[in-house]
Design a protein around this motif. Structure first.
Motif, short mmCIF file in Angstrom:
data_model
loop_
_atom_site.label_atom_id
_atom_site.label_comp_id
_atom_site.label_asym_id
_atom_site.label_seq_id
_atom_site.Cartn_x
_atom_site.Cartn_y
_atom_site.Cartn_z
N HIS A 78 23.58 88.74 44.42
CA HIS A 78 24.20 89.89 44.99
C HIS A 78 23.25 90.90 44.68
O HIS A 78 23.38 92.23 44.59
N TRP A 80 21.64 93.27 46.20
CA TRP A 80 21.75 93.98 47.36
C TRP A 80 20.77 95.03 47.38
O TRP A 80 20.67 95.90 46.52
N TYR A 82 17.49 94.70 47.23
CA TYR A 82 16.33 94.10 46.80
C TYR A 82 16.04 93.01 47.30
O TYR A 82 15.00 92.10 47.13
N ALA A 142 27.00 98.25 41.63
CA ALA A 142 27.32 97.16 42.44
C ALA A 142 28.51 96.54 42.48
O ALA A 142 28.70 95.70 43.35
N CYS A 146 29.39 91.11 40.57
CA CYS A 146 28.09 90.99 40.49
C CYS A 146 27.74 90.34 39.31
O CYS A 146 28.76 90.64 38.38
N GLY A 156 18.35 95.67 35.03
CA GLY A 156 19.36 96.67 35.97
C GLY A 156 19.84 97.88 34.79
O GLY A 156 19.85 97.48 33.59
N ILE A 217 14.65 79.07 33.97
CA ILE A 217 15.85 79.47 34.50
C ILE A 217 16.88 79.55 33.46
O ILE A 217 17.12 78.68 32.50
N LEU A 389 29.53 100.99 45.60
CA LEU A 389 29.13 100.05 46.66
C LEU A 389 29.40 100.41 48.13
O LEU A 389 28.57 100.02 49.01
N LEU A 391 28.52 103.07 49.56
CA LEU A 391 27.25 103.70 49.98
C LEU A 391 26.65 102.76 51.12
O LEU A 391 25.93 103.15 51.89
N ALA A 392 26.35 101.52 50.87
CA ALA A 392 25.72 100.64 51.46
C ALA A 392 26.19 100.47 53.18
O ALA A 392 25.49 100.32 53.88
N ILE A 418 20.08 98.61 53.54
CA ILE A 418 19.99 99.38 52.57
C ILE A 418 18.63 98.55 51.81
O ILE A 418 18.63 97.50 51.49
N TRP A 420 16.26 99.89 48.26
CA TRP A 420 16.38 100.89 47.20
C TRP A 420 14.94 101.09 47.04
O TRP A 420 14.13 100.17 46.72
N TYR A 498 10.62 101.08 38.73
CA TYR A 498 11.03 100.18 37.72
C TYR A 498 11.42 98.73 38.09
O TYR A 498 11.22 97.90 37.32
N ARG A 537 7.33 85.56 43.07
CA ARG A 537 8.26 86.73 42.42
C ARG A 537 7.62 87.20 41.17
O ARG A 537 7.16 86.62 40.21
C1 LIG Z 1 25.51 100.55 46.68
C2 LIG Z 1 24.87 99.68 45.62
C3 LIG Z 1 24.85 100.00 44.30
C4 LIG Z 1 24.09 99.29 43.25
N1 LIG Z 1 24.16 99.70 41.99
C5 LIG Z 1 23.64 99.25 41.11
C6 LIG Z 1 23.50 99.66 39.86
O1 LIG Z 1 23.95 100.76 39.42
N2 LIG Z 1 22.55 99.16 38.82
C7 LIG Z 1 21.79 97.99 39.18
O2 LIG Z 1 20.98 97.64 38.36
N3 LIG Z 1 21.73 97.63 40.41
C8 LIG Z 1 22.60 97.92 41.39
N4 LIG Z 1 22.57 97.78 42.62
C9 LIG Z 1 21.78 96.44 42.93
C10 LIG Z 1 22.14 95.03 42.90
O3 LIG Z 1 23.27 94.72 43.72
C11 LIG Z 1 22.64 94.62 41.31
O4 LIG Z 1 21.65 94.93 40.55
C12 LIG Z 1 23.32 93.09 41.30
O5 LIG Z 1 23.94 93.08 39.85
C13 LIG Z 1 22.02 92.09 41.29
O6 LIG Z 1 22.63 90.99 41.69
P1 LIG Z 1 23.19 89.67 40.87
O7 LIG Z 1 24.06 90.34 39.69
O8 LIG Z 1 24.02 89.00 41.68
O9 LIG Z 1 21.89 89.08 40.56
P2 LIG Z 1 21.07 87.92 41.30
O10 LIG Z 1 20.84 88.28 42.54
O11 LIG Z 1 21.69 86.57 40.69
O12 LIG Z 1 19.73 87.84 40.25
C14 LIG Z 1 18.62 88.70 40.61
C15 LIG Z 1 17.50 88.06 40.68
O13 LIG Z 1 17.04 87.57 39.18
C16 LIG Z 1 16.64 86.39 39.08
N5 LIG Z 1 17.73 85.74 38.45
C17 LIG Z 1 18.89 85.50 38.54
N6 LIG Z 1 19.72 84.93 37.53
C18 LIG Z 1 18.57 84.09 37.31
C19 LIG Z 1 18.60 83.15 36.15
N7 LIG Z 1 19.72 82.63 35.52
N8 LIG Z 1 17.32 82.55 35.64
C20 LIG Z 1 16.20 82.96 36.28
N9 LIG Z 1 16.22 84.17 37.33
C21 LIG Z 1 17.45 84.76 37.61
C22 LIG Z 1 16.61 86.01 40.75
O14 LIG Z 1 15.10 86.04 40.80
C23 LIG Z 1 17.42 86.81 41.42
O15 LIG Z 1 16.98 87.05 42.57
C24 LIG Z 1 23.52 98.16 43.61
C25 LIG Z 1 23.18 97.78 44.97
C26 LIG Z 1 24.00 98.44 46.01
C27 LIG Z 1 24.04 97.93 47.45
#
Ligand SMILES: Cc1cc2nc3c(=O)[nH]c(=O)nc-3n(C[C@H](O)[C@H](O)[C@H](O)COP(=O)(O)OP(=O)(O)OC[C@H]3O[C@@H](n4cnc5c(N)ncnc54)[C@H](O)[C@@H]3O)c2cc1C
Length: 558
Positions: A78, A80, A82, A142, A146, A156, A217, A389, A391-392, A418, A420, A498, A537
């Motif tokens: 998720h 989102w 990025y 998010a 997430c 993050g 991983i 969220l 906002l998106a 969206i 960022w 960042y 990446r």
């Molecule tokens: C409105 C809105 C608000 C948001 N607010 C925030 C916020 O406050 N703070 C913030 O930080 N983000 C925010 N986000 C961005 C994002 O949605 C979050 O950071 C979210 O937690 C990332 O998705 P995920 O946890 O599913 O990670 P993933 O999408 O699963 O992981 C992110 C990336 O990390 C790598 N990865 C993941 N897991 C592994 C693994 N096990 N081993 C190796 N590499 C791995 C991959 O390359 C992957 O693409 C926001 C987004 C939106 C749209």
């Protein structure tokens, strides 16, 4: 990138199905949802594999190695704004770790939790509540669905006391491209418990190379959790005029410097960003590809009685320390702001009850505001919410009309655009002024509304988040051009992101003569010579050693 011709992919798919079961391997249309994202990037996805245990991840990697198939791990996918779940390079097989979703261990005495990649913010919240464990979940905007692990790997941040999410990572385990299991030297030497209590281990600090990278991983992570404090208070304040920003920044920095950990992150938002939370997008006034006209923003802000800048922060502590900190906030922010107010959970409850008795629009507006404050306070108390969220969806993206209210929001599924832009900005009045001028000049040139948030991530630095909101169908190029212009002008002025989205990593990694990125390449080649994990990446892709050496001697000759 290794070639994944059909026969090697077919062989790998057969082996994965045999080892993990048919349900754990997705192909064709079943992979489509993994490609949906909010930044208008298109990626070919060869397949998706869904291991349930670390042992299964090892098998996935072994088969991929044998067949030279590139893998792209995600936790909940998720990301989102990025790139969501989409891989950095075409023809990757996504390793979806969301089925690895166990909370493995909680040590309530030391305050650490060990969990797998698929554990979400909400799942950890439920676990802590069920077991009556007094800790905050390190939530983000998010929201509930997430992961904690993927977010920490992206470095993050949130606004609870352990706001820097990688800083709270005590230990991790990862499967390397070689198939071996990485853990810290202290864990290997039998000191698992102390490894979970001490971040840095011994010897070169290597856990960090698994963040914003493509080197392993990660199969489990140990996080330090913040305890639920005796008292938490939210405070809000306004800086009425645009020109009040500088003195507001000075006051916020002074507070961060004097109050230390008891003061959570402070957010400063421009009024347009606040409007995005409380007003529907005025589609009729803002023609496609154009921003909302200034007089309209003025009118909306006036109607809502918004200051030009709006601030929100939190105090964490005991019944003795919070009142003392409140006095300090009043003394520092009071003279430079308007409408400085403090709210505890009980005070908000009382106000909400009182406002429900006020009839008409005033009552409604006040109730709405109090509800938003209440949800914000929940977030500060480590309770995941979808508040931020939404906002998106402000400018684009539709929530399906027959949506079950319990079905979580998903901006990638719902077609939201969206992207960022998230640069670091030194916490000085001068830098912030230069930064804000840059955003307000550049965004409108691309038809992007300049929504600005500045979040204190230390006592020295803000991270700013500018959501480039756009129509996913028609404005993808515009959004990308805007991002690029912001990156380049920000670079000239000293503001750099960042964290990067999938489409834009090249702006950093393709810099010529960069010793930093050449070093990253060498580490990549040492650990992953076949470019098996997450090709593209945060690294350049295949750069033969001879080319790296040639670039180096060219630099020596200059
Ligand atoms: C409105 C809105 C608000 C948001 N607010 C925030 C916020 O406050 N703070 C913030 O930080 N983000 C925010 N986000 C961005 C994002 O949605 C979050 O950071 C979210 O937690 C990332 O998705 P995920 O946890 O599913 O990670 P993933 O999408 O699963 O992981 C992110 C990336 O990390 C790598 N990865 C993941 N897991 C592994 C693994 N096990 N081993 C190796 N590499 C791995 C991959 O390359 C992957 O693409 C926001 C987004 C939106 C749209």
């Amino acid at each position: 990138m290794p070639e994944s011709n059909p026969s090697s992919l077919d062989l790998a798919l057969t082996s994965w199905r045999q080892a993990l079961g048919k349900d754990a391997v997705l192909t064709g249309e079943d992979c489509d949802r993994y490609g949906r994202n909010c930044i208008a990037v298109a990626r070919r996805i060869s397949a998706v594999v869904c291991p349930c245990t670390e042992a299964e991840v090892e098998i996935v990697v072994k088969i991929a190695r044998d067949q030279k198939i590139p893998l792209y791990p995600i936790s909940t996918g998720h990301n989102w704004g990025y790139g969501s779940a989409a891989p950095a390079a075409d023809d990757s097989v996504i390793v979806d770790l969301s089925r690895m979703n166990r909370v493995l261990e909680v040590d309530p005495v030391l305050g650490v939790v060990t969990l797998e990649p698929g554990v979400t913010q909400q799942q950890l919240r439920d676990y802590l509540d069920q077991h009556q464990l007094p800790f905050l979940v390190p939530v983000t905007g998010a929201g509930p669905t997430c992961s904690l692990l993927g977010n920490a790997l992206e470095r993050g941040y949130g606004i609870t006391p352990h706001g820097d999410h990688f800083a709270a990572v005590m230990a991790l385990r990862a499967v390397l491209p070689s198939g071996e299991i990485y853990q810290s030297a202290i864990a290997e030497a039998g000191g698992k418990d102390v490894d979970h209590a001490y971040k840095w281990g011994v010897g070169p600090y290597l856990d960090g190379i698994f963040t914003q990278s493509s080197l392993g991983i990660v199969t489990q992570m140990t996080l330090a959790l913040a305890r639920v404090p005796e008292r938490v208070e939210l405070f809000i304040f306004g800086l009425p005029e645009e020109a009040d920003l500088e003195s507001g920044v000075d006051a916020v920095r002074a507070l961060r410097q004097s109050l230390g950990d008891g003061l959570g992150a402070i957010n400063i938002l421009n009024r347009l960003r606040v409007l995005s939370m409380i007003e529907p997008y005025p589609l009729e006034a803002a023609a496609q590809g154009k921003v909302i006209p200034g007089d309209m923003i003025e009118a909306m802000a006036k109607r809502r009685r918004l200051p030009y800048w709006f601030g929100v922060g939190a105090l964490y502590g005991t019944k003795e320390t919070v009142p003392a900190m409140r006095r300090r906030v009043k003394k520092t922010l009071g003279p430079r702001s308007k409408g400085l107010l403090f709210f505890s959970k009980s005070r908000l409850g009382l106000l909400q009850a009182l406002m429900s008795l006020v009839p008409g629009t005033l009552g409604q507006v006040m109730q709405e505001r109090l509800r938003t404050l209440d949800e914000t306070l929940d977030i500060l108390l480590g309770r995941p919410r979808e508040t931020a969220l939404k906002l998106a969806y402000w400018k684009s993206g539709g929530v399906p009309s027959a949506r079950d209210p319990d079905e979580p929001l998903d901006p990638a599924r719902d077609g939201c655009g969206i992207m960022w832009y998230a640069p670091l900005v030194p916490m000085t009045a001068r830098s912030v002024r230069s930064y804000v001028d840059m955003i307000t000049e550049i965004c409108p040139k691309f038809g992007i509304n300049p929504l600005i948030t500045l979040t204190t991530i230390s006592e020295r630095c803000f991270d700013s988040t500018v959501p480039i909101l756009f129509d996913l169908q028609t404005e993808g190029e515009q959004a990308q051009a805007c991002y690029r212009a912001l990156f380049e002008e920000g670079q000239r002025r000293g503001f750099l992101p960042y964290r990067m989205n999938l489409k834009s990593m090249g702006l950093y990694v393709d810099r010529e003569n960069s010793v930093y990125w050449r070093t990253v390449e060498r580490v990549k080649q040492a650990l992953d010579p076949n470019q098996l994990f997450s090709p593209g990446r945060y690294h350049r892709g295949v750069v033969p050693e001879a080319a790296l050496n040639a670039a180096e001697s060219e630099m020596d000759n200059e």
